[in-house]
Scaffold this motif. Structure first.
Motif, short mmCIF file in Angstrom:
data_model
loop_
_atom_site.label_atom_id
_atom_site.label_comp_id
_atom_site.label_asym_id
_atom_site.label_seq_id
_atom_site.Cartn_x
_atom_site.Cartn_y
_atom_site.Cartn_z
N ALA A 77 -4.72 30.79 43.83
CA ALA A 77 -5.82 31.60 44.47
C ALA A 77 -6.55 32.88 44.06
CB ALA A 77 -5.56 31.70 45.98
N HIS A 78 -5.43 33.82 43.75
CA HIS A 78 -5.57 35.02 43.11
C HIS A 78 -5.92 35.00 41.59
CE1 HIS A 78 -4.25 38.84 40.97
NE2 HIS A 78 -4.82 39.60 42.22
N ALA A 79 -5.33 34.21 40.97
CA ALA A 79 -5.84 33.85 39.63
C ALA A 79 -7.23 33.32 39.50
CB ALA A 79 -5.08 32.91 38.86
N ARG A 80 -7.65 32.49 40.25
CA ARG A 80 -9.03 31.90 40.27
C ARG A 80 -9.99 32.72 40.82
NH1 ARG A 80 -7.85 27.72 43.32
NH2 ARG A 80 -8.08 26.28 41.93
N ALA A 81 -9.80 34.03 41.78
CA ALA A 81 -10.55 34.87 42.27
C ALA A 81 -10.66 35.83 41.09
CB ALA A 81 -10.14 35.59 43.57
N HIS A 82 -9.79 36.21 40.11
CA HIS A 82 -9.87 37.38 39.36
C HIS A 82 -10.00 36.64 37.99
CE1 HIS A 82 -8.08 39.13 42.87
NE2 HIS A 82 -8.60 40.33 42.48
N GLU A 83 -10.15 35.38 37.72
CA GLU A 83 -10.39 34.69 36.52
C GLU A 83 -9.41 35.08 35.59
OE1 GLU A 83 -14.24 35.56 34.92
OE2 GLU A 83 -15.37 34.66 36.39
N SER A 84 -8.16 34.78 36.02
CA SER A 84 -6.90 35.27 35.33
C SER A 84 -6.10 34.00 35.31
CB SER A 84 -6.04 36.20 35.68
OG SER A 84 -5.68 36.11 36.96
N ALA A 85 -4.77 34.03 34.93
CA ALA A 85 -3.88 32.78 34.96
C ALA A 85 -2.67 33.16 35.34
CB ALA A 85 -3.52 32.44 33.29
N CYS A 86 -1.86 31.99 35.90
CA CYS A 86 -0.42 32.08 36.06
C CYS A 86 0.32 31.06 35.67
CB CYS A 86 -0.37 32.14 37.76
SG CYS A 86 -0.84 30.68 38.56
N TYR A 87 1.63 31.34 35.43
CA TYR A 87 2.72 30.18 35.02
C TYR A 87 3.79 29.90 35.75
CZ TYR A 87 0.07 29.45 30.45
OH TYR A 87 -0.82 29.16 29.51
N ALA A 106 0.06 35.89 34.49
CA ALA A 106 0.81 36.00 33.22
C ALA A 106 0.22 35.00 32.14
CB ALA A 106 2.40 35.69 33.44
N GLY A 107 0.31 35.19 30.84
CA GLY A 107 -0.27 34.33 29.90
C GLY A 107 0.98 33.21 29.30
N PRO A 157 -5.11 28.19 34.47
CA PRO A 157 -5.97 27.01 34.62
C PRO A 157 -5.84 25.93 33.38
CG PRO A 157 -7.43 28.44 33.99
CD PRO A 157 -5.98 29.27 33.90
N GLU A 158 -5.12 26.21 32.46
CA GLU A 158 -4.83 25.53 31.43
C GLU A 158 -4.57 24.31 31.37
OE1 GLU A 158 -2.71 25.71 26.87
OE2 GLU A 158 -2.53 27.16 28.21
N HIS A 159 -3.59 24.01 32.25
CA HIS A 159 -2.83 22.67 32.50
C HIS A 159 -3.37 21.90 33.75
CE1 HIS A 159 -0.06 24.79 29.63
NE2 HIS A 159 -0.64 23.95 28.75
N ALA A 160 -3.38 22.54 34.85
CA ALA A 160 -3.85 22.08 35.91
C ALA A 160 -4.51 23.20 36.91
CB ALA A 160 -2.48 21.74 36.78
N ASP A 161 -5.14 22.68 37.95
CA ASP A 161 -5.86 23.68 38.79
C ASP A 161 -5.46 23.27 40.30
OD1 ASP A 161 -7.06 21.24 39.43
OD2 ASP A 161 -9.02 22.07 39.00
N ASP A 162 -4.34 22.73 40.65
CA ASP A 162 -3.92 22.79 41.98
C ASP A 162 -2.31 22.69 41.76
OD1 ASP A 162 -3.00 19.80 42.55
OD2 ASP A 162 -4.73 19.74 40.89
N VAL A 163 -1.71 22.81 43.07
CA VAL A 163 -0.27 23.15 43.26
C VAL A 163 0.61 22.01 42.63
CG1 VAL A 163 1.61 23.57 44.48
CG2 VAL A 163 -0.37 24.69 44.76
#
Length: 786
Positions: A379-389, A447-448, A486-492
């Motif tokens: 949710a944080h990454a989506r709101a700030h247009e960033s990524a998480c891994y 993170a990238g 969001p590279e590989h999936a957009d949900d948990v």
């Protein structure tokens, strides 16, 4: 009971209130019993009508499914293609009987009946068939009811496609005793099927009533009227019924209905006795209630209201609510109990939260908490247009540690791994968790991909350092899968799933860490498909036993064979072991395959012995087989079943298979050797085992790998390796077999070097076990010159 105690006052109060309510409602109940009973009967009839209709619909659906199976039957389609009318009628009859259909027929595109199992029924249903075709052309299948010879039938129709519609299959099943009996058992109501002719008189077909009652019912029913669906009162043998009429089928001459009846008398009966008892209780209750209710109500309602408010606050999670009730009676005891309960609930709530979201062994977040943390990170990454891994890590060979050292040791190892992960990741935003078993996860918010890969590399590097537990040193390795939003999936769920897919791919390929890619998913799906095909091949007897002969170099005679397996795939033809054995070993299917080969080899050994042919048969076993502590018992059962001696078999094991788990492998090999089975080290020279370890194994044979044998007549280095291996084997008291012999020069050289046995394409390619006896009669010992 003491009148001034809380217990006595509450009991008296509730009894008084109950009796007062009973007295006030007595008159209303008296008037409502009959009305409510009739309403209940009417509602029950509506429900039972729906159930009966649903039973008919389920019956039709079952018939449609049966007809669809027939429409896809290969033999039936082939018979249609060749216009084999006898086979068509036979197939229609067989499928119809299995489904209980009185009629099964084939209708052409010209809407004419081309084949049927009952000409009389088919003729009576001709008009209904035409109507069914119109409906089936729109929906793909259709069902209806029809009347033939005064009996109702359920009809279904499905198309026969290849791929366009060729014809139609029609099935008809009578609506009779079976469905009426089922409905009667479900609802205990009376059900009757009646048919009416043009004169308007009803005739019973199937009924749960006796013959006399059924006749009366037929005479009492009104003439055919599409608007009549409910009869509020119907009297049969001094018993009142309500009934619903359900129209099943109608044509120009006849009509069939279902009459659903429930007894009003039975519905009212239980209330009559209750009414009399209630009258007596009402009088007594009114007397008692009038005396005590006014005295007790005022003393109880105040404290109870306060405690109720406290309970509501506790229910909302507010455990700071004060309880100020101070009394010496039961209400005072209840207030004290509330205080104790409040404190206990607060403490247990904290413990439950800890158990629900934290792993008790490693004190790391568990899967539930990690999932929640990952949701927040996404949710944080989506709101700030960033990524998480996400990194998912699974330890290698952890099951072996558990099996050998015990679960307590395994738990200690997991705790040490958790500490090492926490130390490596530090106290920043990167968070480790234990998902279960030996599976861990690491969340990298904001993170990238590069950071994720670097983190995975650091973790793998930290695991290279051995862990010491109770004077035992454990070397660890792991597989890590990496996936990111969001590279590989957009949900948990998808992100975790794809990280796991990458992790399993990393473990299979021994790559340490691997980033998810769609190709990995595709490979996983292909692996699942191959595993399903292997299981199907075992069930459908698609595996074939092949043998390759071994020749004694001293005599030139065939003295043994190696049992091999081939897969006769229905679409791809014969598949060689290199294309499915490695996958079978990875998935564990190799155990079932080894059991099949040993069973077939034992059967072949017995058949050969009955013909006077006594040869030793070699069977390959894998690393997974060696880890099976029940393997000796399974082989022993096979030998007893086919009445063959253990000395007739030699089990071939690769060096690498033994070194995967030396302790358990040694234990299994000792037990197999004690049974009388010979043991052989296969592909000798390609593994990493030590001679000090090998000499302790109960082996009888060394088998030189073909990579050294194939071109040894041209390569002096290969010749030296083969010679030294032969000498080593003989010095250890073992016989030596060379595989990969493809010409007479190699065979002659092996004989000169003192090798005991040879195997290879020069002697013979692998052949079906059934062809071996004929081949043996044609075998001629080659002339070998040094």
């Amino acid at each position: 009971m003491r009148l001034h105690s809380l217990e006595s006052r509450v009991v008296i109060l509730f009894i008084g209130l109950l009796l007062t309510l009973q007295f006030a409602g007595f008159i209303a109940i008296d008037n409502a019993i009959d009305s409510n009973a009739r309403s209940a009967v009417e509602e029950d009839l509506k429900i039972n009508e729906k159930i009966f209709s649903r039973l008919l619909a389920q019956n039709a659906q079952k018939l449609i499914q049966g007809a669809q199976v027939l429409a896809k039957d290969y033999g039936f389609l082939e018979a249609m293609g060749t216009q084999d009318n006898e086979t068509i009628v036979s197939t229609l009859s067989n499928h119809g009987k299995r489904l209980g259909a009185d009629l099964t027929m084939l209708v052409g595109l010209d809407r004419k009946i081309t084949a049927s199992t009952s000409a009389a029924l088919a003729s009576g249903l001709q008009q209904s068939v035409l109507a069914l075709i119109q409906a089936a052309e729109q929906t793909g299948s259709a069902d209806s009811t029809a009347i033939v010879n005064g009996k109702p039938y359920q009809m279904v129709m499905v198309p026969i496609k290849a791929p366009i519609t060729l014809s139609w299959v029609v099935m008809a099943i009578p609506i009779g005793k079976a469905i009426v009996g089922d409905m009667h058992e479900l609802s205990m109501m009376q059900i009757s099927l009646l048919t009416s002719g043009a004169d308007g008189l009803w005739v019973p077909n199937v009924t749960t009533l006796n013959d006399e009652q059924a006749g009366k019912l037929a005479r009492l029913l009104p003439a055919i009227n599409s608007k009549t669906k409910f009869i509020p009162e119907l009297e049969l043998d001094d018993e009142q019924y309500s009934a619903r009429l359900l129209k099943l089928a109608q044509n120009e001459q006849t009509s069939t209905i279902a009459v659903l009846q429930l007894s009003i008398s039975q519905a009212v009966a239980p209330y009559k006795k209750l009414q009399r008892n209630l009258l007596i209780l009402t009088v007594l209750g009114a007397i008692v209630a009038s005396i005590v209710s006014a005295i007790t109500a005022r003393r109880i309602t105040g404290p109870v209201r306060q405690l109720a408010e406290t309970a509501r606050r506790l229910g909302a999670g507010d455990y700071s609510a004060a309880i100020t009730v101070n009394r010496q009676d039961e209400i005072g005891e209840l207030a004290q109990t509330f205080r104790t309960m409040r404190d206990g609930i607060a403490q247990r709530e904290k413990e439950i939260w800890r158990l629900a979201y934290w792993d008790t062994l490693t004190n790391l977040p568990n899967r539930a908490l990690f999932t929640s943390m990952l949701e927040e990170a996404i949710a944080h990454a989506r709101a700030h247009e960033s990524a998480c891994y996400v990194l998912i890590m699974d330890l290698d060979r952890f099951k072996n540690v558990n099996d050998i050292m015990g679960h307590r040791f395994g738990d200690l190892l997991l705790t040490r791994v958790a500490l090492r992960l926490a130390a490596e990741l530090g106290s920043g935003a990167t968070k480790p968790a234990r998902l279960g078993g030996d599976e861990f996860a690491i969340l990298l918010p904001d993170a990238g991909k590069d950071e994720a890969q670097n983190t995975a590399a650091r973790i793998l590097l930290s695991l290279e350092k051995p862990i010491s537990i109770e004077d035992q040193t454990v070397d660890l390795s792991a597989g890590i899968g990496i996936a990111g939003f969001p590279e590989h999936a957009d949900d948990v769920a998808t992100l975790l799933s794809r990280a796991e897919v990458a992790m399993y791919a990393a473990k299979l390929s021994n790559d340490g860490a691997m980033v998810y890619s769609p190709e990995i998913d595709k490979s996983s799906q292909q692996s699942l498909s191959l595993l399903s095909e292997l299981r199907a091949a075992l069930e459908q007897h698609a595996f074939r036993l092949y043998v390759q002969p071994k020749v004694g170099l001293a005599s030139g005679a065939v003295i043994a064979v190696e049992a091999l397996v081939r897969w006769a795939h229905p679409e791809r033809g014969f598949i060689y072991p290199d294309h499915f054995i490695p996958f079978a070993e990875q998935t564990g299917f190799i155990r079932q395959l080894t059991h099949w080969v040993m069973n077939e080899a034992a059967l072949t050994c017995r058949l050969w012995a009955e013909r006077g042919l006594h040869l030793k048969i070699s069977v390959n076993i894998s690393a997974r087989d060696l880890l099976d502590q029940d393997l000796p018992a399974k082989f022993g059962a096979i030998l007893r079943q086919h009445q063959v001696a253990a000395a007739s078999f030699c089990l071939e094991i690769t060096e690498s298979a033994i070194m995967d788990d030396p302790v358990r492998a040694h234990q299994t090999l000792d037990r197999l050797h004690a049974m009388g089975l010979d043991l052989s080290i296969d592909d000798f020279g390609t593994g990493y085992s030590s001679l000090a370890y090998l000499k302790r194994l109960p082996v009888d044979e060394l088998k030189i790998d073909k990579s050294f044998v194939l071109k040894m007549e041209k390569d002096i280095d290969d010749t030296k390796i083969v010679k030294s291996t032969i000498d080593l084997g003989h010095n250890m008291g073992l016989r030596v077999v060379a595989e990969g012999v493809e010409n007479v020069e190699v065979m002659a050289l092996l004989k000169e070097l003192g090798c005991d046995q040879a195997q290879g394409y020069f002697i013979s390619k692998p052949m079906p076990a059934a062809d071996f006896s004929n081949w043996l009669t044609t075998w001629k010992t080659p002339e070998l010159q040094a």
